[in-house]
Write a protein that holds these residues in place. Structure first.
Motif, PDB file in Angstrom:
ATOM      1  N   ASN A  66      -1.569  12.629   2.874  1.00 35.54           N
ATOM      2  CA  ASN A  66      -2.741  13.483   3.113  1.00 35.54           C
ATOM      3  C   ASN A  66      -4.056  12.745   2.906  1.00 35.54           C
ATOM      4  O   ASN A  66      -5.099  13.164   3.418  1.00 35.54           O
ATOM      5  N   GLY A  69      -6.887   9.036   6.644  1.00 39.87           N
ATOM      6  CA  GLY A  69      -7.811   9.637   7.599  1.00 39.87           C
ATOM      7  C   GLY A  69      -9.257   9.343   7.236  1.00 39.87           C
ATOM      8  O   GLY A  69      -9.540   8.621   6.274  1.00 39.87           O
ATOM      9  N   THR A  70     -10.158   9.890   8.018  1.00 38.85           N
ATOM     10  CA  THR A  70     -11.596   9.697   7.784  1.00 38.85           C
ATOM     11  C   THR A  70     -12.169  10.938   7.124  1.00 38.85           C
ATOM     12  O   THR A  70     -12.022  12.059   7.624  1.00 38.85           O
ATOM     13  N   TRP A  71     -12.850  10.713   6.008  1.00 39.50           N
ATOM     14  CA  TRP A  71     -13.435  11.802   5.225  1.00 39.50           C
ATOM     15  C   TRP A  71     -14.944  11.635   5.168  1.00 39.50           C
ATOM     16  O   TRP A  71     -15.444  10.559   4.870  1.00 39.50           O
ATOM     17  N   THR A 119     -12.742   5.909   5.301  1.00 40.37           N
ATOM     18  CA  THR A 119     -11.500   6.001   6.066  1.00 40.37           C
ATOM     19  C   THR A 119     -10.406   5.254   5.320  1.00 40.37           C
ATOM     20  O   THR A 119     -10.525   4.050   5.056  1.00 40.37           O
ATOM     21  N   LYS A 121      -6.695   3.932   5.548  1.00 40.87           N
ATOM     22  CA  LYS A 121      -5.739   3.623   6.607  1.00 40.87           C
ATOM     23  C   LYS A 121      -4.326   3.481   6.044  1.00 40.87           C
ATOM     24  O   LYS A 121      -4.128   3.218   4.863  1.00 40.87           O
ATOM     25  N   LYS A 216     -12.839  16.465   6.657  1.00 34.27           N
ATOM     26  CA  LYS A 216     -12.526  15.699   7.875  1.00 34.27           C
ATOM     27  C   LYS A 216     -13.319  16.252   9.050  1.00 34.27           C
ATOM     28  O   LYS A 216     -13.732  17.392   9.065  1.00 34.27           O
TER      29      LYS A 216
END
Length: 216
Positions: A66, A69-71, A119, A121, A216
Motif C-alpha cells: 500500500n 505509489g505517488t503521495w 513516490t 517504487k 494519492k
C-alpha cells in the motif's frame, strides 16, 4: 464536551490504556447521556477517532504494498507513539491543535500539494520533492514498526507511516523533520528562523511525531 473529555483523559495519568480510558470516561461525556446501542456506537466512534492519532495501532498500519505509489501533500500531520502519551497530552484535540500550529509554518516555507510529494517504487527507490526541492534515494520499510528509512544524497532520515482515512501520514521525530526542512530551505536560499516552530511544537509533547498527511 470534547475539551472536557480531553481534560479527563489527561487526569488519568499513566495508568491503563486509552481503550480503558475511552470506555470508562468518554461514555457520558461524548454521548450526552444517551443509552443503549446509540451510546455504544457513538462511544466506539469517538475512541476510534482518538486512536487514529496513535502510531502502530491496529487499523493505522500501512502495508508495504500500500505504500507503493505517488503521495501528495494535503495538510500537516501528527501522531503520538503510544496511547498513554496521547492520553497524557489530552487526546485528539491536541492533535488537531498541533496541525493548526504547523500549518502557518508550512505555508511560509511554500509547502503545498503541487510541490511536495513522494513516490515509493517497488524496487526500493524513492523520488521526492519537498517545497519544490528534489530528493531521491533508496528506502527500506519495516511493516512491523511502520518505520521508513530513507537514504539519499542530501540526507538520511527515518519516518513512520500511518494509515489515514484519505491516505497516509509520513511522520518524523521533530528534530528529524526540522533537519530535513532546514536542508531543503537552505538549498532554496530560505530562512531557517521560520522553521523553528516545528522544533518548538514537537518538543512540547512526549512521543509526538509530526510531518505530512498525504493523498494519492
Amino acid at each position: 464536551m470534547v475539551a472536557t473529555a480531553a481534560l479527563m483523559m489527561t487526569s488519568c495519568g499513566t495508568n491503563g490504556s486509552l481503550n480503558q480510558v475511552g470506555t470508562a470516561v468518554l461514555t457520558d461525556v461524548l454521548t450526552g447521556g444517551q443509552t443503549g446501542a446509540t451510546a455504544t456506537t457513538n462511544t466506539g466512534n469517538a475512541v476510534n477517532t482518538v486512536l487514529q492519532s496513535v502510531l502502530g495501532m491496529t487499523g493505522t498500519k500501512v502495508s508495504k504494498q500500500n505504500l507503493i505509489g505517488t503521495w501528495k501533500y494535503s495538510q500537516p500531520g501528527c501522531a503520538f507513539t503510544s496511547e498513554k502519551l496521547l492520553a497524557q497530552a489530552g487526546g485528539e484535540i491536541v492533535a488537531s491543535n498541533v496541525k493548526s500550529k504547523l500549518q502557518p509554518t508550512f505555508n511560509k516555507v511554500g509547502i503545498n500539494s503541487s510541490n511536495t510529494q513522494v513516490t515509493f517504487k517497488q524496487d526500493g527507490t524513492f523520488s521526492a520533492k519537498i517545497a519544490g526541492k528534489a530528493w531521491n534515494g533508496t528506502y527500506k520499510y519495516d511493516e512491523k514498526t511502520s518505520k521508513i528509512t530513507m537514504s539519499g544524497l542530501l540526507l538520511n532520515v527515518n519516518c513512520y507511516a500511518k494509515l489515514n482515512v484519505n491516505g497516509i501520514g509520513l511522520l518524523f521525530e521533530g528534530k528529524k523533520l526540522l533537519t530535513m526542512m532546514q536542508t531543503m530551505s537552505a538549498l532554496a536560499g530560505g530562512q531557517n528562523a521560520t522553521l523553528k516552530t516545528i522544533g518548538d511544537v514537537a518538543s512540547s509533547y512526549d512521543g509526538l511525531r509530526v510531518g505530512f498527511d498525504m493523498t494519492k
